[in-house]
Design an enzyme around this catalytic site. Structure first.
Site, PDB file in Angstrom:
ATOM      1  N   HIS A 213       0.924  -1.300  -0.017  1.00 44.09           N
ATOM      2  CA  HIS A 213      -0.031  -0.063   0.024  1.00 44.09           C
ATOM      3  C   HIS A 213       0.797   1.453  -0.066  1.00 44.09           C
ATOM      4  O   HIS A 213       0.245   2.481  -0.251  1.00 44.09           O
ATOM      5  CB  HIS A 213      -0.868   0.129   1.172  1.00 44.09           C
TER       6      HIS A 213
ATOM      7  N   HIS B 213      -6.293  -7.190  -0.059  1.00 41.88           N
ATOM      8  CA  HIS B 213      -6.682  -5.885  -0.674  1.00 41.88           C
ATOM      9  C   HIS B 213      -5.803  -5.421  -1.635  1.00 41.88           C
ATOM     10  O   HIS B 213      -4.683  -5.943  -2.034  1.00 41.88           O
ATOM     11  CB  HIS B 213      -6.013  -4.969   0.629  1.00 41.88           C
TER      12      HIS B 213
ATOM     13  N   TYR C  91      -3.813 -11.710   8.857  1.00 43.45           N
ATOM     14  CA  TYR C  91      -4.039 -11.184  10.274  1.00 43.45           C
ATOM     15  C   TYR C  91      -4.623 -11.929  11.299  1.00 43.45           C
ATOM     16  O   TYR C  91      -4.879 -12.108  12.310  1.00 43.45           O
ATOM     17  CB  TYR C  91      -4.963  -9.821  10.265  1.00 43.45           C
TER      18      TYR C  91
HETATM   19 ZN   LIG Z   1      -4.387  -7.148   3.122  1.00 40.34          ZN
END
Ligand SMILES: [Zn+2]
Length: 330
Positions: free
Chosen positions: A147, A183, A310
């Site tokens: 990101h 993501h 996670y």
């Molecule tokens: Zn991610």
């Protein structure tokens, strides 16, 4: 291990930060369970010039400013100015929001060092592959990177590890970056948006519903000479292993073969796992194993860079399943 974000804010809710050092411990535990299975290397600190090819000088200055924070102090930017009207000072921690894209990515005194070592791990893995010592190498990067944009940190990422090594590897031929994190890899997409030597492909949760919301739509496919060298596959909530692997097999792999790269970088997130607290897909541990095998069958020198994932208890198992698949171990 010393980079320890405490909290994040999402839609006004404060929650415990999911990008913990326990993630790295979970992965290490699984990979070291059978000491004969893998060879381990500790990273050497990389040359900063490599990182500077991707990231702006101001970002370095800001991270160095954060090194002066008190131990344990977590600074989450709270002012995010529109950029066209002002100049920001990276030596002033109050200006951190100028260089940051969200409220989930705090700065600490140890962040800079951790981010540099994370990029160093990626670099060392890429050198093992480039030198021909390994057909495939995995970098246990933490914090993650995909990101992070040229001059913005965000999404728990500070330096874009995959982009840093892809810039280096493209000197020896075309590179594909395949992003399998849950993501969208918005940072990597931005860095190679106008590049026709690096093909960026991302499969991810539909940004209408999931972070990073503003990017990752199907129509985004690059610009200028990079037009056609970015490909996005947003997938709906609940996507399971068979649907996911079908997209890889029928759409992604033909695209990679047609591009005919010299090497492959995998931005490997495991938040597509069905129990992941941040994801919305339904992949099982066995699917990561199959995915590893399928990627290996493309037959390219491959560097794997750790991104998200996670569910701490099962993260190590999922990483190990993937690596077992890609290295054809039973
Ligand atoms: Zn991610």
């Amino acid at each position: 291990m010393d980079h320890r974000p405490l909290h994040e804010w999402g839609m006004g809710e404060k929650s415990a930060h999911p990008e913990t050092h326990y993630r790295a411990e979970s992965i290490l535990k699984s990979l070291t369970a059978d000491s004969s299975a893998y060879r381990f290397y500790e990273p050497e600190m990389l040359s900063l010039s490599l990182v500077r090819k991707v990231h702006s000088p101001a970002l370095f200055d800001l991270y160095q400013t954060a090194q002066k924070l008190n131990p344990g102090q977590n600074i989450s930017p709270s002012v995010f100015p529109k950029r066209h009207i002002m100049v920001a000072d990276p030596t002033d921690i109050h200006h951190a929001g100028y260089f940051c894209s969200d409220s989930a990515t705090p700065l600490m005194s140890k962040t800079y060092e951790a981010a540099l070592f994370s990029a160093s791990s990626a670099q060392d893995a890429s050198m093992l592959v480039e030198s021909g010592k390994s057909r495939v190498a995995y970098a246990l990067c933490r914090p993650p990177g995909h990101h992070a944009q040229k001059d913005l940190f965000g999404g728990y990422c500070y330096f874009n590890n995959a982009a840093i090594i892809a810039k280096r590897m493209r000197a020896k031929g075309k590179v594909v970056i395949l992003d399998i994190d849950f993501h969208h890899g918005n940072g990597t997409q931005e860095i190679f948006w106008q590049d026709d030597q690096v093909l960026f492909i991302s499969l991810h949760g539909d940004p209408k519903e999931f972070y990073p919301h503003f990017t990752g739509y199907e129509h985004e496919d690059g610009e200028g000479k990079g037009k056609g060298f970015t490909a996005n596959f947003p997938l709906g909530r609940g996507c399971d292993g068979s649907e996911y692997l079908k997209v890889l097999q029928s759409k992604v792999f033909p695209m990679i073969r047609k591009f005919d790269p010299a090497s492959l970088v995998i931005s490997a997130g495991f938040d597509t796992y069905h129990k992941d607290p941040l994801g919305g897909f339904a992949l099982q541990t066995a699917d990561f194993n199959t995915m590893g095998e399928m990627i290996s069958n493309i037959g390219l020198p491959t560097v794997i860079v750790q991104e998200g994932g996670y569910h701490v208890d099962d993260l190590g198992l999922n990483v190990e399943a993937f690596l077992r698949g890609i290295s054809h171990r039973k």
